[in-house]
Design a protein around this motif. Structure first.
Motif, mmCIF file in Angstrom:
data_model
loop_
_atom_site.group_PDB
_atom_site.id
_atom_site.type_symbol
_atom_site.label_atom_id
_atom_site.label_comp_id
_atom_site.label_asym_id
_atom_site.label_seq_id
_atom_site.Cartn_x
_atom_site.Cartn_y
_atom_site.Cartn_z
ATOM 1 N N SER A 132 36.838 23.444 63.863
ATOM 2 C CA SER A 132 35.922 23.506 65.005
ATOM 3 C C SER A 132 34.589 24.138 64.592
ATOM 4 C CB SER A 132 36.558 24.236 66.183
ATOM 5 O OG SER A 132 37.032 25.501 65.804
ATOM 6 N N ALA A 192 32.609 21.428 62.684
ATOM 7 C CA ALA A 192 32.039 20.468 63.630
ATOM 8 C C ALA A 192 30.783 21.058 64.263
ATOM 9 C CB ALA A 192 33.068 20.118 64.705
ATOM 10 N N PHE A 207 41.158 9.459 72.628
ATOM 11 C CA PHE A 207 42.077 10.071 73.594
ATOM 12 C C PHE A 207 42.457 8.978 74.585
ATOM 13 C CE2 PHE A 207 39.147 13.627 72.440
ATOM 14 C CZ PHE A 207 40.058 14.330 71.676
ATOM 15 N N LEU A 245 42.341 9.603 78.445
ATOM 16 C CA LEU A 245 41.091 10.029 79.065
ATOM 17 C C LEU A 245 40.202 8.803 79.271
ATOM 18 C CD1 LEU A 245 42.162 12.784 78.228
ATOM 19 C CD2 LEU A 245 39.911 13.385 77.382
ATOM 20 N N GLU A 300 34.946 10.596 79.524
ATOM 21 C CA GLU A 300 35.582 11.878 79.191
ATOM 22 C C GLU A 300 35.725 12.028 77.679
ATOM 23 O OE1 GLU A 300 38.266 12.725 83.209
ATOM 24 O OE2 GLU A 300 39.114 11.567 81.568
ATOM 25 N N ARG A 320 32.432 13.083 76.473
ATOM 26 C CA ARG A 320 32.130 14.475 76.812
ATOM 27 C C ARG A 320 32.840 15.455 75.886
ATOM 28 N NH1 ARG A 320 29.413 15.554 81.367
ATOM 29 N NH2 ARG A 320 28.969 13.745 82.671
ATOM 30 N N VAL A 321 34.068 15.127 75.539
ATOM 31 C CA VAL A 321 34.776 15.996 74.592
ATOM 32 C C VAL A 321 34.024 16.011 73.260
ATOM 33 C CG1 VAL A 321 36.913 16.393 73.335
ATOM 34 C CG2 VAL A 321 37.010 15.607 75.689
ATOM 35 N N HIS A 372 31.557 18.670 72.838
ATOM 36 C CA HIS A 372 32.045 20.039 73.032
ATOM 37 C C HIS A 372 31.249 21.064 72.223
ATOM 38 C CE1 HIS A 372 35.132 22.842 74.459
ATOM 39 N NE2 HIS A 372 34.948 23.460 73.310
ATOM 40 N N ALA A 373 30.886 20.688 71.002
ATOM 41 C CA ALA A 373 30.174 21.633 70.141
ATOM 42 C C ALA A 373 28.711 21.801 70.567
ATOM 43 C CB ALA A 373 30.252 21.189 68.685
ATOM 44 N N PRO A 418 27.151 21.552 74.175
ATOM 45 C CA PRO A 418 27.260 21.214 75.599
ATOM 46 C C PRO A 418 25.928 21.052 76.322
ATOM 47 C CG PRO A 418 27.881 23.502 75.222
ATOM 48 C CD PRO A 418 27.649 22.903 73.878
ATOM 49 N N ARG A 478 31.731 9.049 70.194
ATOM 50 C CA ARG A 478 32.234 10.399 70.508
ATOM 51 C C ARG A 478 31.770 11.398 69.447
ATOM 52 N NH1 ARG A 478 38.589 10.746 70.577
ATOM 53 N NH2 ARG A 478 38.203 10.343 68.378
ATOM 54 N N ARG A 519 34.129 21.730 81.284
ATOM 55 C CA ARG A 519 34.117 21.474 79.844
ATOM 56 C C ARG A 519 35.399 21.986 79.205
ATOM 57 N NH1 ARG A 519 31.827 25.164 76.047
ATOM 58 N NH2 ARG A 519 31.595 24.229 73.981
ATOM 59 N N SER A 558 46.150 15.675 74.338
ATOM 60 C CA SER A 558 46.286 14.271 73.975
ATOM 61 C C SER A 558 46.355 14.090 72.453
ATOM 62 C CB SER A 558 45.105 13.494 74.552
ATOM 63 O OG SER A 558 45.078 12.178 74.091
ATOM 64 N N LEU A 598 40.284 19.181 67.555
ATOM 65 C CA LEU A 598 39.720 20.102 66.554
ATOM 66 C C LEU A 598 38.469 19.511 65.921
ATOM 67 C CD1 LEU A 598 42.733 21.430 64.470
ATOM 68 C CD2 LEU A 598 40.932 22.818 65.458
ATOM 69 N N GLY A 609 35.314 19.965 67.626
ATOM 70 C CA GLY A 609 34.803 21.323 67.788
ATOM 71 C C GLY A 609 35.589 22.151 68.789
#
Ligand SMILES: Nc1ncnc2c1ncn2[C@@H]1O[C@H](COP(=O)(O)OP(=O)(O)O)[C@@H](O)[C@H]1O
Ligand SMILES: [Mg+2]
Lengths: 261, 295
Positions: A77, A80, A94, A97, A101, A104-105, A108-109, A111, A151, B161, B171, B177, B180
């Motif tokens: 993480s 990333a 995923f 999802l 979605e 959006r994941v 994550h790093a 936002p 993504r 989030r 999932s 990972l 992030g």
């Protein structure tokens, strides 16, 4: 620059899979990494993105550096968040999802720029915009690959590591993916492209590496690789007489290996 | 008719408690693929904390503080006892949670003592008239609070989030990972949430009737609930929890001598019967997905 230096990787404490591998991915380029199934390509990518852990793998010797700073001891993480993103073999979206979605994941790093990056991703992949509310598991293979790439791009990575993006896709879709990679690179993202489809990879890369049994056996400009007799025979399926027979044999062999692994 | 309405509301009240408990099981299952048997301990810890805190503060404030502490306890347990065990067989981890449960409950029991502790809640055993029926206020309070908490929880998973990251990690952990997401944080948070929900269940279970050591047994009713709803389905936990609560209450009121062997206690068997019946038709529970591990 993202680089591997004399990298040795071991799985389960005993299986030596990479034996002193070095590779350089200079900023702004497309670099191709070729090699047969089981050569260690995915392992090299995992080492770069911090995912060895998940597979009980470990860097034994050597290092991965990002602009000279070692990063192989960081978790996935963190890596990333530093702008190195891997798109894994087999798409791995995923499935439960929705398309949006999933994207959006991917952000994550980072936002704060979700909206801008969503718009950009939908522009790059209009087909995803049409399906944004759809559950991702229902997308076609090509669409899923685009979603996986989109993504990864959602956090504005500097380096994109693509693991066999053309795998199992129809030729027309492979062309689309190829064009998208060129477009992404033109927009400023550096790409390390792992492929078994050597023709596609070498057509767009500046530089190429060939990995065999955990060791780097070639490191040349893409044009030189394309002209190389061995590469033509083993990776492009063009023997001295352009024999298609050997190509089919190789492909059959690969397919069996893939099914087994 | 009045008695019927009263029975249904009573069933929804206890069903809410099952649902809160079951949600905790499901949340942990989704993040770790393990059934945590530590839920009863968190339930008792939450209730016990409230019963002590109310001595020096307002009930609602006490609940808030107690739930935060219970959440911390959950996250702490995950970090200290579970995280180092990641990668071990699921069975081993489940047994560890059982050990955690016993340790925490033993400590908590010493703070409960042998007598019944009062919760200091505003409703006690007061009743209120609804549709001409006399209904315990505590059942209504439980139901309404649960509905609000469930709505908040679903909104969290759907739009935030962090909630999205938790669903992604559930999932495909490796891919999460790679995006992030810190999977360790997801584990901590899951345990904190599950502990908090169990704590809330404990508080409502003991309002009115009071808190005593044996109350933890109620938490085991969440087991047929999660199987019925589907191990990995939050919605399933809620629907199954409420259904089992209502069916149990109805059988308790109307089915007194339904079965000669069980007599008046037949309602105790009902959750498991319901579970078995549903499993015959839907092997993964009402809303579960197929990939769930089977023996
Ligand atoms: N998780 C793992 N544990 C043990 N061995 C592995 C694991 N993943 C890959 N390997 C082995 O490492 C070698 C290289 O695999 P991989 O990096 O996936 O190759 P490629 O991507 O080039 O097909 C193979 O021999 C494979 O069997
Ligand atoms: Mg591979």
């Amino acid at each position: 620059m993202l680089a591997a230096k004399n990298l040795e990787v071991v799985y389960d404490d005993v299986m030596l899979v990479l034996r002193g591998v070095s590779l350089e991915v200079p900023r702004g380029r497309i670099v191709a990494l070729l090699g047969a199934n089981g050569a260690g390509k995915s392992t090299l990518l995992r080492a770069m993105s911090g995912l060895l852990d998940v597979h009980d793998g470990e860097v034994r010797r050597g290092e991965i550096t990002l602009d000279g700073v070692p990063i192989h001891h960081l978790g996935a993480s963190r890596i990333a968040a530093r702008g190195v993103k891997q798109v894994m073999e087999g798409r791995r979206i995923f499935v439960d999802l929705t398309v949006e979605e999933n994207l959006r994941v991917g952000a994550h790093a980072r936002p704060r720029t979700v909206k801008v990056n969503l718009d950009r991703t939908y522009q790059l992949f209009p087909v995803l915009a049409d399906r944004r509310k759809k559950v991702a598991g229902y997308l076609s293979g090509g669409e899923q690959q685009m979603l996986a790439i989109g993504r990864a791009l959602m956090s504005d990575p500097e380096y994109l590591l693509l693991d066999e993006p053309s795998l199992g896709l129809a030729p027309l879709i492979v062309q689309q993916i190829r064009d998208v990679i060129v477009e992404i690179n033109a927009a400023g993202t550096t790409v390390l492209l792992v492929e078994q489809n050597a023709a596609m990879a070498l057509a767009i890369a500046e530089h190429g590496y060939v990995l065999e049994n955990g060791a780097m056996v070639m490191d040349k400009p893409a044009a030189d690789l394309l002209a190389d007799g061995d590469v033509r025979e083993f990776y492009l399926g063009l023997g001295a007489e352009g024999a298609a027979r050997s190509f089919r044999d190789v492909k059959h062999y690969r397919r069996r290996k893939r099914w087994l692994s | 008719m009045n008695e019927f309405v009263a029975t249904v509301v009573r069933g929804l009240g206890s069903g809410s408690i099952y649902a809160l408990l079951a949600l905790g099981f499901v949340i942990i299952y989704k993040s770790m693929r393990v059934i945590s048997f530590a839920q009863p301990a968190f339930m008792m810890a939450g209730a016990t904390l409230v019963s002590h805190l109310v001595l020096s503060m307002n009930f609602f404030l006490a609940v808030l503080v107690a739930l935060l502490l219970t959440a911390l306890l959950g996250a702490g347990v995950e970090r200290l006892a579970l995280r180092p065990m990641i990668g071990r067989p699921v069975f081993v981890i489940a047994i560890i949670t059982l050990g955690v449960d016993i340790v925490i409950r033993t400590v908590v029991n010493s703070f409960i003592g042998l007598d019944i502790r009062q919760m200091g809640d505003p409703w006690g055993l007061e009743q209120v008239g609804v549709l001409g029926a006399n209904i315990d206020q505590r059942h209504l309070a439980t139901l309404i609070t649960t509905l609000i908490v469930v709505a908040a929880l679903f909104a969290f998973y759907r739009w935030s989030r962090t909630g999205l990251a938790m669903r992604a990690a559930s999932s495909d952990q490796e891919v999460a990972l790679a995006q992030g997401v810190s999977v360790g944080r997801v584990f901590s948070l899951s345990w904190a949430l599950a502990a908090m929900l169990a704590g809330l269940a404990g508080v409502f279970l003991s309002t009115g009737i009071g808190l005593e050591q044996n109350l933890w047994l109620t938490a085991l009713k969440a087991l047929p609930v999660i199987i019925l709803g589907g191990l990995d389905s939050l919605g399933g936990a809620v629907v199954a929890g409420l259904s089992i609560g209502v069916v149990e209450a109805l059988v308790g009121s109307y089915g007194g001598d339904l079965h000669p062997v069980f007599g008046g206690d037949f309602f105790l068997v009902v959750p498991y019967l319901l579970m078995l019946l549903v499993l015959l038709v839907k092997p993964y529970g009402l809303f579960g997905t197929r990939e769930v591990e089977r023996i």
